[in-house]
Every structure is written in C-alpha cells, then in structure tokens.
Scaffold this active site. Structure first.
Site, mmCIF file in Angstrom:
data_model
loop_
_atom_site.group_PDB
_atom_site.id
_atom_site.type_symbol
_atom_site.label_atom_id
_atom_site.label_comp_id
_atom_site.label_asym_id
_atom_site.label_seq_id
_atom_site.Cartn_x
_atom_site.Cartn_y
_atom_site.Cartn_z
ATOM 1 N N ARG A 1 0.834 -1.206 0.000
ATOM 2 C CA ARG A 1 0.000 0.000 0.000
ATOM 3 C C ARG A 1 0.871 1.259 0.000
ATOM 4 N NH1 ARG A 1 -2.466 -0.748 4.365
ATOM 5 N NH2 ARG A 1 -1.202 0.586 5.701
ATOM 6 N N ASP B 1 -4.348 22.439 -9.508
ATOM 7 C CA ASP B 1 -4.719 21.299 -10.343
ATOM 8 C C ASP B 1 -4.412 21.690 -11.789
ATOM 9 O OD1 ASP B 1 -5.991 19.447 -11.993
ATOM 10 O OD2 ASP B 1 -7.682 19.166 -10.624
ATOM 11 N N LYS C 1 -6.115 11.371 -17.134
ATOM 12 C CA LYS C 1 -6.366 12.208 -18.308
ATOM 13 C C LYS C 1 -5.142 12.248 -19.222
ATOM 14 C CE LYS C 1 -10.277 13.079 -16.151
ATOM 15 N NZ LYS C 1 -10.080 12.719 -14.742
ATOM 16 N N TYR D 1 -13.992 21.307 -10.609
ATOM 17 C CA TYR D 1 -14.516 20.019 -11.083
ATOM 18 C C TYR D 1 -15.648 19.572 -10.165
ATOM 19 C CZ TYR D 1 -14.441 14.890 -11.529
ATOM 20 O OH TYR D 1 -14.774 13.568 -11.663
#
Length: 411
Positions: A73, A198, A223, A126
């Site tokens: 993890r 961002d 993206k 967003y």
C-alpha cells in the site's frame, strides 16, 4: 541491514538518464529508471506483490526503522519509478501517486488541514471536487471559502489567520478559463499560505505551476498524462517535506488509496508520448476552436489560445500551448446542445478527457439526470446550461471539424 533490505535504495539511485540537462521529452521516457538495475529490461517491470519478504528479523526491523518497504500500500517499485519521473518533469522535489485524481485531492486536504482550518478555493471547480468541499470537508470542521480568483486581489480579504491552503484549477474545468498562477501565489505567500494547483487540463508538457510559484501540483493522471483512457490515477507533486507528510498520512492511513502496479505501468507507458500527444491535441483543438468561433450557430467559444479568450495573455505567459480542451455554447441553448450531440458520428459522447479519442459532454444534461438520485446535484458556478465541453483527440483534425460542422448544421 542485510543486502536484501538495501536493495530498494540501490534501485533508485541516480541513473545516467537523470541528468537535468536532458530535454523534457527525453526525461518523460527515461528519468528514474536504469535497465541495468532490473535485469536490463528496457521497460519497467510490474511488481505484482502485496508485501515484501526479508532475510532476517533484524533486516525487517531495520527496514521498518528507516520507513522502507514493508507493505505494498505504501511502496511499490513500479509506482516509485512513476513518482520520480513525474516529480522530475514537473520540477518538483518529490511525488506521490495514488488511485485517482479524487484520491489525490482527498489525501491533500485531509493530510494538510485540520478542524478549524480554512481552505480557499476558486469558485468554479470540477464537480466531484465541489461535492468534496461542499459536503465532506465541512463535516470535519474545515471551512471552505469560495473566491473568484480571476481577480487575485480578492485573496487579500478572504485570507484569515486560519487559512492554510489556496486551491484552484487552471485551465478551469469545464470552462477552460485561465487563472494567473504567479499573481495568486504571490498574494497567498505574502500571508504565509501554501498554494496547490490542479494542472490536469494542461499536463506538465504545457504548464508547470511550480515554475510560477505554486507549492503543490495535482494531476488526474487518468487524463492527459496516461492519455489512453485505460487507467485511473492521481498525483501530488511538490517539496519533499510536504510530500513525505502526504505519503505518511494521506496514503498510509487516511485514504489508503494505493494505485495498482499495473496502472502505474500503463501510465509510465503513456507518459512516454506525452510531448507528441499534447502538440497534436493543441494544434487540433485550436483549429476546432477557430472553426466554432466563426460558425453562425455558435454563441461563444472558450479556448485559452484564441485571441478572444479573456485569459489569453495569461495563458501565453504560463502555458506553452493551449491543450486539447475547449468549451462552447450554441445560440440554440440547452435543447440545441442535446440535438447537436445526438447527431455526432465520430466524436464520442462521454465524460472524462485527454484520451486519444475525441470526447464530448453536456454538463447540464448530466446534472439533470443525476438529480433524481443525488438531490444535491447542481451546476457549478459560472457553468450555463448551454455549455458543451469538448476534449479534442488525436484523430485527423479535419475529421473532427467535419463531424462537428454537420452535427451543428443538421440540428
């Protein structure tokens, strides 16, 4: 410590490919990986392991004491190559890669903010980030203050002694508005407040916010950086101290949102063509935007590298190209947008962006569809019911233009 415990450190020493004088495109292909350390494999291996073994109890203890690899993890060799490469091309000291862009935003805010702290955000974000700042963060006693950062001076009245972070997107989703990173950062830093940007719509190939003063950069790697629509991931990039905190709190025990090693491999593969893809996305999007701007059925177009864009000068200052994202509206409004989209034959009606395929969506239709099951669903500020968001892909630009033209004119 045994040689087994030292191995991860040896794998990630500087390699011949890590010289800073190498060009951006070269570093997207080579940085952070030396085939000689991995049996001369040219492509980074995918480490599909959930845990790590040790030669002895003492070796296990030594690794734990140094914060080294114990469990997948927190550490994975494939992911660590990706983190090093992304940090390098972004101009950051360190990076953290997690399972999605929203996991990155969650790790950022829940690691750096506590009860009583204040977060300033741009008024348009967003949609899922909006849900996070409107619903989730206030539950934990974090006050979120929306501000119109198109005018950086608005920060002066908004920042208080409790403000810990300023967060915004540029270009802004879905409007393709552009915010001045340097001006916003200068005002925030004057008050001792960190800034996170961002930069998903641009990617590091076109914009590197740290060069303009930002402290932390967030990407949805899903993206443009991946670029092929086949893997989810997010990244946080910045100074080593902050990124260590984000790793040790955000990833380790707050979100636990570890990325799959296979997804890391896919994103490393996509990253190698980022420079070429962004050149093509940008050239095609500019051609599409110019066609739309001249079409009598189109009411408005927002694309950063159009001369008519309100943020054109800022975009030229902080971006090397305009990216593949644009927004536009038809004089026919909401119903006209729906009719036009249904007539498209090549462009795919889908959410997300940055794929090789051109993708188009109508946020107002999606919002109305969600409202029966999500009572709180609403349009973000500044987004009208006529807005159509288009992610221009890698097809021949004349084919994308022809598809749009026939759909607009038939509607």
């Amino acid at each position: 410590m045994s040689s087994n415990a030292k191995q991860p450190e040896a794998e990630f020493q500087d390699t011949p490919h890590d010289r800073e004088e190498l060009g951006f495109a070269t570093r997207t292909i080579h940085h952070g990986f030396d085939p000689a350390a991995f049996s001369n494999a040219v492509q980074p291996p995918v480490f599909l392991t959930s845990t790590y073994g040790f030669a002895s109890v003492a070796a296990n203890e030594a690794e734990a004491a140094l914060g080294g690899r114990l469990y997948a993890r927190e550490h994975n060799p494939t992911t660590e190559i990706l983190e090093r490469r992304l940090a390098n091309i972004e101009g950051a000291e360190a990076g953290l890669v997690v399972a999605s862009g929203m996991a990155a935003f969650g790790a950022l805010t829940l690691s750096l903010l506590s009860q009583g702290d204040e977060l300033i955000v741009h008024r348009t974000l967003y949609s899922n980030t909006v849900a996070m700042v409107e619903q989730a963060l206030p539950r934990f006693g974090i006050k979120v203050v929306p501000v119109d950062l198109a005018e950086p001076a608005n920060l002066d009245a908004a920042i208080t002694e409790r403000t810990r972070l300023v967060y915004f997107e540029t270009p802004v989703n879905p409007l393709s508005a552009v915010l001045d990173i340097a001006a916003i950062t200068e005002r925030a830093h004057a008050h001792g407040v960190q800034v996170a940007v961002d930069s998903t719509f641009a990617s590091p190939a076109l914009q590197r916010p740290i060069e303009h003063g930002a402290d932390i950069v967030l990407h949805s790697l899903t993206k443009y950086i991946n670029g092929h629509g086949d893997a989810l991931s997010g990244a946080l990039l910045g100074d080593a101290e902050t990124l260590h905190k984000l790793h040790e709190t955000g990833l380790r025990y707050i979100t636990g949102a570890a990325i799959s090693p296979l997804a890391s491999f896919l994103i490393l593969r996509g990253l190698k063509t980022l420079t070429l893809r962004m050149e093509r996305h940008s050239a095609s999007a500019l051609a599409v935007a110019r066609m739309l701007e001249e079409h009598p059925a189109v009411a408005w177009v927002s694309y950063p590298f159009l001369d008519s864009h309100p943020g054109h000068a800022i975009a030229r200052k902080q971006m090397s190209n305009g990216s593949g994202m644009l927004a536009f509206g038809l004089h026919a409004g909401f119903e006209g947008a729906r009719r036009m989209m249904d007539r498209l034959g090549l462009i795919t009606r889908a959410v997300s962006l940055g794929d090789a395929d051109s993708l188009i969506c109508h946020p107002a239709s999606l919002t109305r569809a969600r409202q029966p099951i999500r009572k709180d669903a609403h349009m973000v500020e500044g987004v009208g019911e006529d807005l159509i968001r288009l992610s221009v892909g890698l097809e021949n630009q004349e084919d994308v233009i022809a598809d749009l033209r026939q759909a607009i004119e038939a509607s």
